[in-house]
Design an enzyme around this catalytic site. Structure first.
Site, PDB file in Angstrom:
ATOM      1  N   ASP A   1      37.436  22.321  48.064  1.00 53.70           N
ATOM      2  CA  ASP A   1      37.956  22.589  46.729  1.00 53.70           C
ATOM      3  C   ASP A   1      38.491  21.270  46.180  1.00 53.70           C
ATOM      4  O   ASP A   1      38.818  20.371  46.940  1.00 53.70           O
ATOM      5  CB  ASP A   1      39.066  23.637  46.805  1.00 53.70           C
ATOM      6  CG  ASP A   1      39.430  24.187  45.434  1.00 53.70           C
ATOM      7  OD1 ASP A   1      38.717  23.863  44.463  1.00 53.70           O
ATOM      8  OD2 ASP A   1      40.421  24.925  45.346  1.00 53.70           O
TER       9      ASP A   1
ATOM     10  N   ASP B   1      43.057  26.243  50.087  1.00 51.31           N
ATOM     11  CA  ASP B   1      44.509  26.437  50.177  1.00 51.31           C
ATOM     12  C   ASP B   1      44.986  27.558  49.266  1.00 51.31           C
ATOM     13  O   ASP B   1      46.181  27.826  49.190  1.00 51.31           O
ATOM     14  CB  ASP B   1      45.247  25.140  49.832  1.00 51.31           C
ATOM     15  CG  ASP B   1      45.007  24.700  48.383  1.00 51.31           C
ATOM     16  OD1 ASP B   1      44.145  25.313  47.718  1.00 51.31           O
ATOM     17  OD2 ASP B   1      45.674  23.759  47.928  1.00 51.31           O
TER      18      ASP B   1
ATOM     19  N   ASP C   1      40.065  31.059  47.702  1.00 51.54           N
ATOM     20  CA  ASP C   1      39.183  30.465  48.715  1.00 51.54           C
ATOM     21  C   ASP C   1      38.915  31.397  49.893  1.00 51.54           C
ATOM     22  O   ASP C   1      38.018  31.137  50.689  1.00 51.54           O
ATOM     23  CB  ASP C   1      39.802  29.164  49.260  1.00 51.54           C
ATOM     24  CG  ASP C   1      39.996  28.117  48.185  1.00 51.54           C
ATOM     25  OD1 ASP C   1      39.088  27.953  47.363  1.00 51.54           O
ATOM     26  OD2 ASP C   1      41.063  27.479  48.177  1.00 51.54           O
TER      27      ASP C   1
END
Length: 803
Positions: A301, A535, A539
């Site tokens: 990400d 995080d 996700d």
């Protein structure tokens, strides 16, 4: 239904004490760590230890005490295994306690943070966006949107309000609630689900562990009938005495058992876990060490991985025809009413919130589905969100106003006025009046470029998957030196098959949580081994589907709990160390496993041939112990300590067999030459056994040299130590190992055989290396492999052979 607890007061201290006394605490009996007694029992009462105990009893029965030399090795193996596993458990359990998540709870009218396992039934907990529900609960006050994907697999966010049920394991995406815990500990939904999941995952092992278990399983099946057959042939068919029949049978059986291989694997994995723990990397399971070492695609990400997790609002830019005064007033009105419940809102509020703002009717929280939040006033609403989602059909009309900012790497959110109030579940239908744009960014992590350069050099592809604008993400990825960062795609406008795009693009923007999961699945469908970092709650779906999942501890608790690897200091620069640790484990165990299997292959083939030709097994148990200790045991444990960060290629079992089969076959041929020569030279049994032992020692050292090539100071030192230990054992403990001074004829035979073995082993190793290289090409290209490719690979492997 249980009676509601006053959420302003919560439980009193006496009420908490009574529930603790009644066992109504949020502790599950299923613990990921074994007790010390469980570890001792599991390492002591094993199938092979039982076999060794029976073999020892038989040797005592026939008074062959010298042949009990294998027992100290077995006892030492068991003790080392117990000590190492207990040490690893202590390190990891301390680390887990340090990393435990706290929960806000109301007790005696005070809000306090306590550990999840200290919660009791009827506790009133305060849950905010990003928090995971710690136990089954009922909402007393407030409203939130909850994602139950961890439990149901459905990505839809569900609105929860007073009276709604919250399942443990779900997590809040937006909003804030006071909830009363109804089922805690083993009674909660997540506890029952976890037990089922662990039962399923118990068969989920890495390729290396699965291969070793398969070897040990087949050895375990074979040794009993083969041992009985060898004893029966010697005692009943050949007419040998009980002592000789037992000792010859046991030498074959002991030679077939890879007694140190499983121990070596366990210790290597445990040492890897403890080394990583000291570097603030926690493993939720051992499988992830090997899996991460084999990864060839890493999905990351933007926020929290490439960039720092903290967002910063840099400035606000007014839209055409809007004054700065109006822009800043509307921002103040929005920030004054909207809770700062996500990172974007925290950054905007910190920059633009003032005490002068108009009071709103209500608010609509941000969700990862709508990608905007809103504040309702009497006859209009203010919206802040992603331009594509807020502007919709007006997007093209305003692109020119903010395009330059996205190209500079800013994340742009739009502030707009909507001509009506907005309901939580209702989509936007009317045109909006654009007030301005807020420019947000996250600083690039200073270590990110070097980290991504490492992965590029290792042949690992990077895929950046983000919910942000793809142009912005591409710019950030370029600054982080990610290869092919200019190849980006906006997934909000793509409706095709993801398998057609995963190889073409590096950066994917405007990605929804379920699309992240689909991207991971598409990569796996291409035969990739995928790791996913994250995080945030968005996700988690992708992390669950990835072969290996890595979470930043600075993220929310749900992402941390769903991952296999946790970077406790949220430092992505630790990733190369984690990969290298995995490579160290796999490469060293692969090398050491080859040593173990040489002895096993030789013993098995020798036992079969002895049965077919109705002759006694020519070597004694104590001599097998000498060979095992100094050409296998000590070298394998020392070599496992070496830093070996080479790329992992091919299949584990194929790689091991390609190195061990030449040694095993050379052993068999050499010993049979000795037996054949004995028919002419007429050696006595002791002379024959000693000569055969020296032949096996020579081949063992050849194999050790082969798997250690190219030699460095450490590997050369290991070989020297092994050789000196063999010489010392022969000189000082020859009686213990049943070795005698060999005759001149035997010495001459031994010298001739040494040079013959060298040629045979070199020839067989070259062929095996060629076959291994051809096999790797077949695995890599599958059905598309041509005969020419296989032939070329075979020749390449033979030519590159270290022999």
């Amino acid at each position: 239904m249980d009676q509601n607890v006053d959420y302003d007061i919560g439980l009193t201290t006496p009420e908490v004490g009574q529930r603790v006394k009644d066992g109504q605490v949020n502790i599950t009996n299923d613990n990921q760590f074994k007790s010390n007694w469980q570890i001792i029992a599991e390492n002591t009462f094993t199938y092979f230890n039982l076999i060794f105990a029976i073999l020892a009893a038989l040797l005592v029965l026939v008074n062959s005490y010298r042949d009990l030399s294998f027992l100290p090795v077995i006892v030492a193996n068991t003790i080392i295994g117990i000590v190492q596993e207990i040490r690893a458990k202590h390190v990891l359990s301390k680390l887990t306690v340090m990393n435990e998540t706290n929960v806000s709870v109301v007790r005696d009218g005070q809000v306090q943070d306590i550990a999840i396992q200290d919660l009791v039934k009827d506790d009133v907990v305060i849950l905010k966006a990003g928090d995971q529900v710690p136990a089954d609960a009922r909402v007393l006050s407030g409203a939130a949107r909850v994602n139950e994907a961890l439990l149901t697999g459905e990505a839809d966010e569900i609105q929860k309000s007073a009276g709604s049920q919250l399942m443990s394991g779900s997590f809040l995406v937006a909003g804030e609630v006071y909830a009363q815990l109804e089922k805690v500990g083993d009674d909660s939904y997540i506890a029952k689900l976890t037990l089922e999941a662990k039962a399923m995952k118990s068969v989920e092992q890495s390729e290396m562990v699965r291969s070793i278990n398969r070897i040990i399983k087949w050895v375990g099946i074979i040794i009993i009938p083969l041992g009985l057959a060898l004893f029966g042939q010697s005692y009943f068919w050949n007419g040998n005495g009980l002592t000789e029949s037992v000792t010859s049978m046991e030498a074959a059986i002991i030679g077939m058992i890879p007694e140190g291989l499983y121990l070596l694997t366990t210790i290597a994995l445990a040492m890897a876990a403890t080394r990583l723990a000291r570097k603030e990397v926690m493993l939720h399971n051992m499988k992830s060490v090997e899996t991460l070492a084999r990864v060839n695609v890493l999905c990351v990400d933007k926020t929290g991985t490439i960039t720092e997790p903290e967002m910063s609002a840099q400035k606000a830019v007014a839209s055409h025809g809007i004054s700065k005064e109006q822009l800043y007033q509307d921002l103040a009105d929005f920030c004054g009413n909207m809770p700062a419940e996500n990172e974007t809102m925290k950054a905007i509020s910190k920059k633009f919130k003032t005490s002068l703002y108009k009071k709103a009717v209500n608010t609509v929280p941000f969700t990862s589905v709508t990608k905007f939040s809103a504040v309702n006033f009497n006859d209009y609403a203010l919206i802040i969100g992603a331009p594509e989602m807020v502007l919709r059909t007006q997007f093209k009309d305003y692109t020119s106003e903010f395009k330059a900012f996205t190209e500079q790497g800013y994340r742009v959110v739009v502030l707009a006025k909507y001509p009506d109030n907005i309901q939580t579940e209702s989509p936007l239908t009317e045109p909006v009046e654009v007030i301005g744009y807020v420019l947000i960014n996250n600083p690039i992590r200073k270590e990110a470029p070097d980290t991504f350069k490492y992965f590029a050099n290792q042949g690992v592809e990077i895929k950046v998957i983000s919910g942000d604008n793809p142009v912005t993400v591409s710019k950030v990825a370029s600054e982080a030196k990610i290869k092919n960062a200019d190849k980006y795609l906006d997934l909000s406008t793509y409706n095709g098959d993801f398998r057609e795009i995963v190889d073409k693009y590096t950066v994917f923007g405007r990605v929804k949580p379920e699309q992240k999961k689909e991207l991971v699945l598409a990569l796996k469908a291409h035969g990739k081994t995928v790791a996913m970092t994250g995080d945030g709650v968005n996700d988690i779906l992708a992390m669950k589907e990835a072969d290996c999942s890595i979470a930043m501890a600075s993220g929310n608790a749900a992402a941390v709990q769903a991952s296999q690897v946790v970077l406790l200091d949220s430092n992505f620069a630790k990733m190369p160390e984690v990969v290298n640790e995995g490579r160290r484990v796999v490469n060293n165990i692969e090398r050491s496993a080859s040593l173990f299997l040489v002895k096993n292959i030789f013993s098995f083939l020798m036992a079969i041939i002895s049965l077919l030709l109705t002759i006694n097994y020519p070597i004694r148990p104590s001599q097998i112990t000498l060979i095992s200790a100094f050409t296998i045991g000590i070298p394998s444990f020392l070599l496992a300590l070496e830093s070996n960060y080479n790329l992992i290629r091919g299949n584990f079992i194929a790689n091991v067999l390609s190195k061990s089969i030449p040694g095993g076959l050379t052993d068999v041929l050499a010993v049979w030459i000795v037996i054949g020569a004995n028919m002419v030279l007429n050696l006595d049994k002791q002379d024959l056994a000693t000569t055969a032992t020296m032949v096996l020692v020579a081949v063992g050292l050849m194999v050790l040299h082969h798997i250690s090539a190219p030699l460095n100071n450490f590997r050369l030192g290991v070989m020297v130590i092994s050789f000196l230990c063999i010489l010392a054992s022969i000189a000082l403990f020859h009686n213990f190992f049943n070795l005698t001074m060999i005759s001149g004829r035997s010495l001459f035979l031994l010298i001739v055989l040494f040079f013959a073995e060298l040629s045979i082993f070199r020839w067989m190793s070259a062929i095996a290396d060629g076959v291994a290289e051809a096999g790797a090409i077949l695995v890599q290209h599958g059905r598309d492999t041509t005969f020419g490719q296989v032939k070329a690979a075979y020749r390449k492997g033979k030519k590159a052979s270290k022999w």
